[in-house]
Design a protein around this motif. Structure first.
Motif, PDB file in Angstrom:
ATOM      1  N   LYS A   1       6.343  -0.472  -2.950  1.00 13.93           N
ATOM      2  CA  LYS A   1       5.450  -0.122  -4.646  1.00 13.93           C
ATOM      3  C   LYS A   1       3.966  -0.749  -4.573  1.00 13.93           C
ATOM      4  O   LYS A   1       3.838  -1.692  -3.082  1.00 13.93           O
TER       5      LYS A   1
ATOM      6  N   PHE B   1      10.714  -8.431   2.283  1.00 14.39           N
ATOM      7  CA  PHE B   1       9.175  -7.734   2.233  1.00 14.39           C
ATOM      8  C   PHE B   1       8.271  -8.011   2.720  1.00 14.39           C
ATOM      9  O   PHE B   1       7.831  -9.693   3.064  1.00 14.39           O
ATOM     10  N   ALA B   2       7.017  -6.731   3.241  1.00 17.53           N
ATOM     11  CA  ALA B   2       5.928  -7.309   3.118  1.00 17.53           C
ATOM     12  C   ALA B   2       4.728  -7.300   2.695  1.00 17.53           C
ATOM     13  O   ALA B   2       4.898  -6.181   1.429  1.00 17.53           O
ATOM     14  N   TRP B   3       2.871  -7.541   2.601  1.00 22.14           N
ATOM     15  CA  TRP B   3       2.188  -6.964   1.560  1.00 22.14           C
ATOM     16  C   TRP B   3       0.902  -6.573   2.656  1.00 22.14           C
ATOM     17  O   TRP B   3      -0.257  -7.284   2.406  1.00 22.14           O
TER      18      TRP B   3
ATOM     19  N   TYR C   1      -0.422  -3.427  -1.210  1.00 22.00           N
ATOM     20  CA  TYR C   1       0.930  -2.305  -1.176  1.00 22.00           C
ATOM     21  C   TYR C   1       2.053  -3.871  -0.631  1.00 22.00           C
ATOM     22  O   TYR C   1       1.728  -4.853  -0.347  1.00 22.00           O
ATOM     23  N   THR C   2       3.612  -3.037  -1.137  1.00 22.53           N
ATOM     24  CA  THR C   2       4.361  -3.139  -1.216  1.00 22.53           C
ATOM     25  C   THR C   2       5.095  -3.070  -0.163  1.00 22.53           C
ATOM     26  O   THR C   2       5.041  -2.236  -0.629  1.00 22.53           O
TER      27      THR C   2
ATOM     28  N   GLN D   1       1.376  -6.060  -4.923  1.00 21.98           N
ATOM     29  CA  GLN D   1       1.489  -7.710  -4.061  1.00 21.98           C
ATOM     30  C   GLN D   1       2.903  -7.935  -5.185  1.00 21.98           C
ATOM     31  O   GLN D   1       2.867  -8.874  -5.913  1.00 21.98           O
TER      32      GLN D   1
ATOM     33  N   LYS E   1       7.388  -8.880  -5.901  1.00 20.28           N
ATOM     34  CA  LYS E   1       8.321  -9.124  -5.188  1.00 20.28           C
ATOM     35  C   LYS E   1       9.540  -8.678  -5.212  1.00 20.28           C
ATOM     36  O   LYS E   1      10.230  -8.831  -4.493  1.00 20.28           O
TER      37      LYS E   1
ATOM     38  N   PRO F   1      -1.429  -6.917 -10.460  1.00 18.33           N
ATOM     39  CA  PRO F   1      -0.785  -6.400  -8.726  1.00 18.33           C
ATOM     40  C   PRO F   1      -2.343  -5.879  -8.305  1.00 18.33           C
ATOM     41  O   PRO F   1      -2.509  -5.012  -7.318  1.00 18.33           O
TER      42      PRO F   1
ATOM     43  N   PHE G   1       9.078  -2.822   1.130  1.00 14.21           N
ATOM     44  CA  PHE G   1      10.252  -3.245   0.918  1.00 14.21           C
ATOM     45  C   PHE G   1      10.814  -2.958   2.028  1.00 14.21           C
ATOM     46  O   PHE G   1      11.172  -1.367   2.714  1.00 14.21           O
TER      47      PHE G   1
END
Length: 313
Positions: A307, A275-277, A226-227, A310, A312, A158, A229
């Protein structure tokens, strides 16, 4: 004796073998007493025609009758077995198995022996190799048995740069509703159960345009993907809000669907996450979730967290 005179003796008397012929016998030729004219001879020869071949000679003890190939029949006696004949030792012919046929080499035994030799060689080589490996282990040349990252998972790393060594993911912060900066008509509440933030507090009144929550996050270790949430609750049809990162709207709306399938306005049963990246900068970043024109914002919001990479979940 003078020429023309045969003397007192006849040719039969001069010929020591004259008794063997019919005319010599007619003239009275006799065999010598010593046999063949040699003194002390023990064999006595007979004149031609006097030996009786039909006489039954004493039969020597014949070997048992064999009905197999290569063995003499009972009615046959070799000349050597007759009186005075040479004594011979019959050779033993090994049997070849069924039917009385001669038996050749034991090929099955030879094959088993060859296989045993090969097996012994293989075992010896294996023992030598194992002992060699043991010596290498003692000398400190043993390979590391722990799997590498590429062996543990076939999924891509990732991290933003695939050429860099993967660093251990830094512990990134989480923020509760009461720590967010609220804008517009957004307000805090704790009436609905199920919020995981401290004190069960969540943000409400986000379903009006201009309502927003903002998180200023510090300590981002490096630039990259990054992710983010967002934990929320909804009971209606799919909702969507605007995500803004460092003053720029994210390319897609933040999907806030009713993933929990809550019904009849029961927000306590509608808690879920999305979530989005986004791409963040090293250091401090600003993240906002707002209800803009055209958005559907009938949600309760209680937590945001980050986090690296990328992911989930």
């Amino acid at each position: 004796m003078t020429p023309g005179s045969n003397g007192a003796s006849t040719p039969e008397d001069d010929d020591p073998f004259g008794y063997l012929y019919a005319d010599g016998q007619a003239n009275g030729a006799q065999p010598p007493s010593g046999g063949y004219g040699y003194p002390n001879s023990v064999n006595r020869v007979r004149p031609v025609g006097t030996r009786q071949y039909g006489q039954q000679a004493p039969a020597p003890q014949a070997p048992p009758q064999q009905g197999t190939y290569g063995q003499p029949a009972a009615h046959y006696a070799a000349p050597e077995t007759l009186p005075g004949g040479a004594t011979t030792t019959p050779s033993h012919q090994p049997s070849h198995g069924g039917g009385g046929r001669g038996r050749g080499p034991n090929t099955k035994g030879l094959l088993i022996g060859a296989v045993a030799v090969v097996a012994a060689v293989v075992v010896g080589i294996s023992v030598a190799m194992l002992s060699g490996d043991g010596e290498d282990d003692k000398s400190g040349n043993q390979a590391d048995a722990s799997p590498t990252q590429s062996q543990e998972s076939s999924e891509p790393s990732p991290s933003a740069s695939s050429g860099d060594e993967e660093e251990e993911a830094a512990e990134l912060p989480t923020i509760d509703a009461k720590a967010l900066r609220l804008g517009g008509n957004a307000a805090l509440a704790s009436d609905v159960e199920g919020a995981q933030s401290d004190g069960g507090i969540y943000v409400t009144n986000l379903n009006q345009p201009g309502s927003t929550v903002t998180w200023t996050v510090d300590g981002i270790p490096k630039d990259g993907a990054y992710t983010v949430f967002v934990r929320y609750s909804t009971t209606d049809e799919p909702q969507s809000m605007t995500l803004t990162v460092n003053g720029k709207e994210f390319g897609n709306k933040l999907n806030m669907d009713n993933f929990a399938h809550a019904k009849d306005g029961d927000f306590s049963k509608g808690w879920t996450k999305t979530f989005a990246w986004p791409t963040l900068n090293k250091g401090t970043n600003t993240i906002s979730v707002s209800c803009n024109d055209g958005d559907k914002c009938n949600v309760l919001l209680d937590q945001l967290w980050l986090k690296e990479g990328q992911v989930k979940k």
